[in-house]
Design a protein around this motif. Structure first.
Motif: not given
Length: 142
Positions: A31, A33-36, A133
């Motif tokens: 990961q 970034d938070y969304d990458k 999750k």
């Protein structure tokens, strides 16, 4: 060079494209970034060669109970055998998600890069569109 400088996980990278299911195990993923996310898919990977900018793929962080999935997806190439014949998975549009994984992500491929020194390999840069999750801990490759 056989350095083990980081803790590597077992990540199933899977998609359906042009009527064929592709799947592989990628340990070099993180990961950024938070969304990458970024994932380095080797030049020998049929799955890696078939992932393009704009594709929607499944990335499943496998659990400690899923060594069988590692063995199935890590054997052969996706154009030689149906790796999914005996796997428990869910297809969401073109993303294939491995059921009971520690984490399942639907990822949009932002770009596939070929950087100096790893030109032949595919560095997949993706946007995490959604994730779920599970309950089991993540597997570590030794």
């Amino acid at each position: 060079m056989d350095y083990r400088l980081f803790n590597y996980g077992a990540n199933a990278v899977c998609l359906m494209k042009n009527g064929r299911k592709y799947g592989m195990i990628c340990s070099w993923a993180t990961q950024v970034d938070y969304d990458k996310v970024v994932m380095l898919l080797g030049a020998q990977s049929v799955t890696g060669r078939n992932i393009s900018k704009g594709d929607i793929i499944g990335v499943s962080v496998l659990s400690t109970r899923q060594e069988d999935v590692v063995n199935v997806l890590g054997e052969n190439h996706s154009d030689e055998a149906d790796k999914f014949e005996n796997l428990d998975y869910t297809l969401k549009d073109s993303a294939i998600l491995i059921n009971n994984a520690s984490i399942n992500m639907i990822v949009e491929v932002i770009d596939v890069l070929h950087l100096t020194g790893i030109e032949e390999d595919n560095l997949v840069y993706g946007l995490i569109r959604s994730f779920t999750k599970g309950d089991d801990p993540m597997m570590t490759i030794h």
